[in-house]
Design a protein around this motif. Sequence first.
Motif, PDB file in Angstrom:
ATOM      1  N   ARG A 125      -4.991   7.552 -33.658  1.00 41.42           N
ATOM      2  CA  ARG A 125      -4.539   8.915 -33.922  1.00 41.42           C
ATOM      3  C   ARG A 125      -4.310   9.091 -35.415  1.00 41.42           C
TER       4      ARG A 125
ATOM      5  N   HIS B  49     -12.776   5.456 -35.627  1.00 46.19           N
ATOM      6  CA  HIS B  49     -12.594   5.627 -34.177  1.00 46.19           C
ATOM      7  C   HIS B  49     -11.488   6.630 -33.854  1.00 46.19           C
ATOM      8  N   GLU B  50     -11.267   7.579 -34.735  1.00 51.26           N
ATOM      9  CA  GLU B  50     -10.204   8.554 -34.513  1.00 51.26           C
ATOM     10  C   GLU B  50     -10.368   9.248 -33.153  1.00 51.26           C
ATOM     11  N   GLY B  51      -9.272   9.260 -32.396  1.00 49.78           N
ATOM     12  CA  GLY B  51      -9.279   9.904 -31.092  1.00 49.78           C
ATOM     13  C   GLY B  51      -9.919   9.089 -29.995  1.00 49.78           C
ATOM     14  N   GLN B  52     -10.313   7.872 -30.306  1.00 55.92           N
ATOM     15  CA  GLN B  52     -11.034   7.042 -29.344  1.00 55.92           C
ATOM     16  C   GLN B  52     -10.215   5.809 -28.969  1.00 55.92           C
ATOM     17  N   PRO B  53     -10.477   5.247 -27.803  1.00 56.00           N
ATOM     18  CA  PRO B  53      -9.830   3.976 -27.440  1.00 56.00           C
ATOM     19  C   PRO B  53     -10.464   2.822 -28.201  1.00 56.00           C
ATOM     20  N   ILE B  54      -9.648   1.852 -28.591  1.00 56.46           N
ATOM     21  CA  ILE B  54     -10.162   0.681 -29.326  1.00 56.46           C
ATOM     22  C   ILE B  54      -9.459  -0.578 -28.837  1.00 56.46           C
TER      23      ILE B  54
ATOM     24  N   ASN C 222      -8.083  -1.230 -21.113  1.00 60.06           N
ATOM     25  CA  ASN C 222      -9.448  -0.697 -21.179  1.00 60.06           C
ATOM     26  C   ASN C 222     -10.347  -1.756 -21.782  1.00 60.06           C
TER      27      ASN C 222
ATOM     28  N   ALA D 244     -13.222  -0.705 -24.300  1.00 60.04           N
ATOM     29  CA  ALA D 244     -12.948  -0.134 -25.625  1.00 60.04           C
ATOM     30  C   ALA D 244     -13.532  -1.034 -26.703  1.00 60.04           C
TER      31      ALA D 244
ATOM     32  N   ARG E  31      -5.314   3.943 -28.508  1.00 61.70           N
ATOM     33  CA  ARG E  31      -6.126   5.065 -28.984  1.00 61.70           C
ATOM     34  C   ARG E  31      -5.698   5.396 -30.418  1.00 61.70           C
TER      35      ARG E  31
END
Length: 458
Positions: A82, A17-22, A3, A6, A80
Amino acid sequence: MQNTTAPLTTIAEIGQHEGQPITLRCWLYNLRSSGKLLFPTFRDGTGTIQGIVPKAAVSEHVFDTLKSLTLESSLTVYGRVRADSRAPSGFELDVDDLTLTQRIPDSTPYPIQLKEAGVDFLMEHRHLWLRTPRQSAILRVRATIQRAAAEYFDTHGFFRTDPPILTPNACEGTSELFEMDYFDDDKAYLTQSGQLYIEATAMALGKVYSFGPTFRAEKSKTRRHLTEFWMIEPEVTYLDLDGLMDLAESFLTHIVTRVLQSHRADLKLIGKDVSKLEAVITSTDPGDGSQSPHSGFPRLTYDEAHAMLLDAHARGLLPAAHTYGDDFGSPDETYISSQFSKPVMVHRYPAAVKAFYMQPDPLDPTKALCVDVLAPEGYGEIIGGSQRVDDYDLLKSRIESHNLPLAAFQWYLDLRQFGSVPHSGFGMGIERCVAWICGLEHVRETIPFPRTLNRIYP
């Protein structure tokens, strides 16, 4: 699948960025595997985080690449974030993809493996030892201590003025100075302190400080000594010894506060009990103006400290009795400082054991208006300072009585001849402060590349 959109982040900020793509640019610090599940640990300079890589969730290329990856190989990871309460940072990373920057070949494995190694080996590989989580955490704390130290003076009306590193004379004797050849067969010395020079800039600007490297050629092998270290030194006009002690107390309180605000996780990783630092900044001010409105650091005269040491010796807590009139040695400082939860200020030492530029106490000229600040937990002196001699004739006689070259100090005497005022200052070695705040056994861990009696490599 990679990605590329990201956002790029760091491990220190990954919780945002919890729960997000990085996207994370990092190195592989460790790798564990359990069948079809990989647990890589990544580091990026701001911290470490564990990744989770199920074989069924990624491409065969990603799984095989990670599984065969060597320690300290560099890469970019896409995944991502978590939340996981079991993780040290509170977060883990579900890895989706990666891009290798460099894979360390199997034929030349990373020298520092995840096992015990001797100090000599680690010091020979200091340039790599710095990458381990504990050493990186120490450097992060050090950076904040340096920033907080400068911040305090910058926000309290001080001007930073930089003294020379090369000096033309040995201010207090040559035994602890590094001598070097200068032009036209002259000699120069690496500075022990910027103090004399910032006394001059204080007369121009009122409140100044210097911040830079200093050098001591003392042939000492103790855990508190380096031959090259960093010193921050304020100098203030119209300031007496009591005002100087207030300044040192406020200054140290600010530094500890900033470290606690930013580095609780790092201190825990290092193994420091943060409650001991919290005790330093806990106010004991009664609020009636009778006490400095900072942390209430205890203050002892030299005579009181001497009596404490005699009592400790009588009770078998010190092997040797302290001799009145002598300076305090490391065991003495360690004992005194270990009796307090906050830094303790010992003031008014015998003038005979102190530097020529220290102002005598008008109530007892055999004592100098000076102070040493001893860190708690037995870490000893971290600050030394004094009110300076401001009378021309007295300073001249002190220079002569110490057998110092009068001509070399004429410029320093000029400060007393042209508009002299009472003034005071102190010096704090950054490395000793780092050792205390981080709870380190040896000062060699407080600086990226320590220089000691037996080490100048790497």
